[in-house]
Design an enzyme around this catalytic site. Structure first.
Site, PDB file in Angstrom:
ATOM      1  N   THR A   1     -19.532  46.576  45.086  1.00 23.20           N
ATOM      2  CA  THR A   1     -19.496  45.129  45.196  1.00 23.20           C
ATOM      3  C   THR A   1     -19.065  44.770  46.617  1.00 23.20           C
ATOM      4  O   THR A   1     -18.944  45.643  47.479  1.00 23.20           O
ATOM      5  CB  THR A   1     -18.578  44.524  44.118  1.00 23.20           C
ATOM      6  OG1 THR A   1     -18.691  43.101  44.145  1.00 23.20           O
ATOM      7  CG2 THR A   1     -17.132  44.947  44.293  1.00 23.20           C
TER       8      THR A   1
ATOM      9  N   GLY B   1     -22.765  34.428  36.364  1.00 26.76           N
ATOM     10  CA  GLY B   1     -22.542  35.740  36.944  1.00 26.76           C
ATOM     11  C   GLY B   1     -22.237  36.796  35.908  1.00 26.76           C
ATOM     12  O   GLY B   1     -22.505  37.988  36.123  1.00 26.76           O
TER      13      GLY B   1
ATOM     14  N   TYR C   1     -18.454  33.854  37.999  1.00 30.40           N
ATOM     15  CA  TYR C   1     -18.129  33.827  36.569  1.00 30.40           C
ATOM     16  C   TYR C   1     -16.651  33.578  36.291  1.00 30.40           C
ATOM     17  O   TYR C   1     -16.248  33.486  35.125  1.00 30.40           O
ATOM     18  CB  TYR C   1     -18.586  35.116  35.875  1.00 30.40           C
ATOM     19  CG  TYR C   1     -17.998  36.405  36.389  1.00 30.40           C
ATOM     20  CD1 TYR C   1     -16.725  36.835  36.006  1.00 30.40           C
ATOM     21  CD2 TYR C   1     -18.732  37.220  37.235  1.00 30.40           C
ATOM     22  CE1 TYR C   1     -16.202  38.040  36.456  1.00 30.40           C
ATOM     23  CE2 TYR C   1     -18.220  38.427  37.697  1.00 30.40           C
ATOM     24  CZ  TYR C   1     -16.961  38.826  37.299  1.00 30.40           C
ATOM     25  OH  TYR C   1     -16.443  40.022  37.754  1.00 30.40           O
TER      26      TYR C   1
ATOM     27  N   GLY D   1     -25.469  35.777  52.125  1.00 35.56           N
ATOM     28  CA  GLY D   1     -24.862  37.108  52.130  1.00 35.56           C
ATOM     29  C   GLY D   1     -25.679  38.137  51.374  1.00 35.56           C
ATOM     30  O   GLY D   1     -26.891  37.989  51.164  1.00 35.56           O
TER      31      GLY D   1
ATOM     32  N   LYS E   1     -21.955  46.435  50.165  1.00 37.94           N
ATOM     33  CA  LYS E   1     -23.351  46.633  49.782  1.00 37.94           C
ATOM     34  C   LYS E   1     -24.248  47.070  50.944  1.00 37.94           C
ATOM     35  O   LYS E   1     -25.173  47.862  50.756  1.00 37.94           O
ATOM     36  CB  LYS E   1     -23.890  45.377  49.115  1.00 37.94           C
ATOM     37  CG  LYS E   1     -23.203  45.088  47.772  1.00 37.94           C
ATOM     38  CD  LYS E   1     -23.819  43.893  47.057  1.00 37.94           C
ATOM     39  CE  LYS E   1     -23.152  43.667  45.715  1.00 37.94           C
ATOM     40  NZ  LYS E   1     -23.763  42.562  44.957  1.00 37.94           N
TER      41      LYS E   1
ATOM     42  N   GLY F   1     -26.634  30.147  50.056  1.00 38.32           N
ATOM     43  CA  GLY F   1     -25.863  31.252  50.611  1.00 38.32           C
ATOM     44  C   GLY F   1     -26.732  32.219  51.378  1.00 38.32           C
ATOM     45  O   GLY F   1     -27.960  32.221  51.241  1.00 38.32           O
TER      46      GLY F   1
ATOM     47  N   ASN G   1     -26.193  48.100  45.529  1.00 32.26           N
ATOM     48  CA  ASN G   1     -24.994  47.965  44.702  1.00 32.26           C
ATOM     49  C   ASN G   1     -24.770  49.193  43.837  1.00 32.26           C
ATOM     50  O   ASN G   1     -23.870  49.213  42.998  1.00 32.26           O
ATOM     51  CB  ASN G   1     -25.082  46.718  43.811  1.00 32.26           C
ATOM     52  CG  ASN G   1     -26.056  46.900  42.656  1.00 32.26           C
ATOM     53  OD1 ASN G   1     -27.047  47.627  42.765  1.00 32.26           O
ATOM     54  ND2 ASN G   1     -25.787  46.240  41.536  1.00 32.26           N
TER      55      ASN G   1
END
Length: 285
Positions: free
Chosen positions: A64, A248, A227, A139, A68, A137, A89
């Protein structure tokens, strides 16, 4: 099966991870009594030495943030989807080294299809317009979102990010996936919600203000990678508008199923047992 094997999730911070709960439940349901799964805190600079020091009993690693990109770089081989996304991942021990994969991508595809994105079938399916997707986002999870959008048949993806350079960094990823990327300033994000799917990959709190600014289009699916806490203001807004919402947690389980199968060699992960363990852990938090 009683052979002693090990697996773990790595990241920083990592104490909050529910991956051990999911995988341990899978081991128990599959009768893998010699298998263990733990959480190990690891910074990006520490990853190469940590992985190099793992013994032959180690079967696989879940990665995580912020690991990654680094995980893909240290692998001796990788799946096409991990290479295209530029992030991994999953690391699976093989005879010639570590093999990298990105199970976030098929996990996203699975949960978005279940919610109704890109599910047109039959003889008229070819005439259907490709799904329109917005990603919030820039990332590592956004990279996986681009790959998932491509797999769902999207041709154009709108990306709204807080840093212009993050959008620039995604352009070669989109190109490798055959996608046209349309970048938007973060301030313009509310105007990009008129799509079939909105995938939010930003950190906790970053998109909260959008809940009061967006106008939801009927039929849009929201996937919010967060989440905890849940629901986010954005997810609550979409639910109030009568839209399908994916969390999530849904992705956490979906991506873990493929990891479990690759780590253990079990043909089909015991999804019901793994989902039940995850649901119980969330209730007890």
């Amino acid at each position: 099966m009683t052979s002693s094997r090990r697996a773990a999730v790595l990241g920083k911070p990592i104490a909050h991870s529910l991956s051990p709960v999911i995988h341990r439940a899978g081991f128990a349901a599959a009768g893998l009594t010699g298998w263990t799964y733990e959480a190990i805190e690891c910074a990006e600079s520490e990853l190469p030495d940590l992985v190099a020091g793992l013994g032959p009993e180690w079967a696989g690693l879940s990665l995580t943030m912020p690991l990654k990109e680094a995980a893909l770089k240290l692998a001796s081989s990788a799946t096409p989807v991990a290479i295209a996304a530029g992030v991994a991942n999953t690391l699976v021990r093989q005879a010639d080294g570590w093999h990298a994969d990105n199970t976030d991508v098929p996990g996203m595809v699975r949960v978005l299809r279940a919610a109704g994105v890109g599910t047109s079938t039959g003889r008229h399916a070819a005439k259907e317009a490709p799904p329109r997707v917005t990603v919030l986002g820039g990332g590592g999870t956004a990279r996986a979102a681009l790959a998932a959008a491509s797999a769902l048949g999207a041709e154009i993806v709108i990306v709204a990010a807080r840093r212009p350079e993050a959008i620039t960094a995604l352009e070669p990823v989109a190109g490798a996936l055959g996608l046209k990327l349309e970048g938007l300033a973060w301030s313009a994000a509310p105007a990009a919600f008129d799509t079939d799917a909105v995938i939010s990959t930003v950190p906790k709190g970053a998109a909260d203000h959008l809940a009061a600014e967006v106008t939801w289009r009927p039929g849009t699916v929201l996937f919010d990678a967060i989440y905890d806490p849940w629901p986010t203001p954005l997810a609550a807004s979409a639910t109030a508008a009568g839209l399908a919402v994916v969390s999530g947690l849904d992705l956490l389980l979906a991506q873990a199923l493929s990891q479990f199968e690759q780590f253990t060699g079990v043909a089909e992960a015991p999804e019901e047992a793994m989902r039940a363990a995850l649901d119980e852990a969330v209730r007890n938090r």
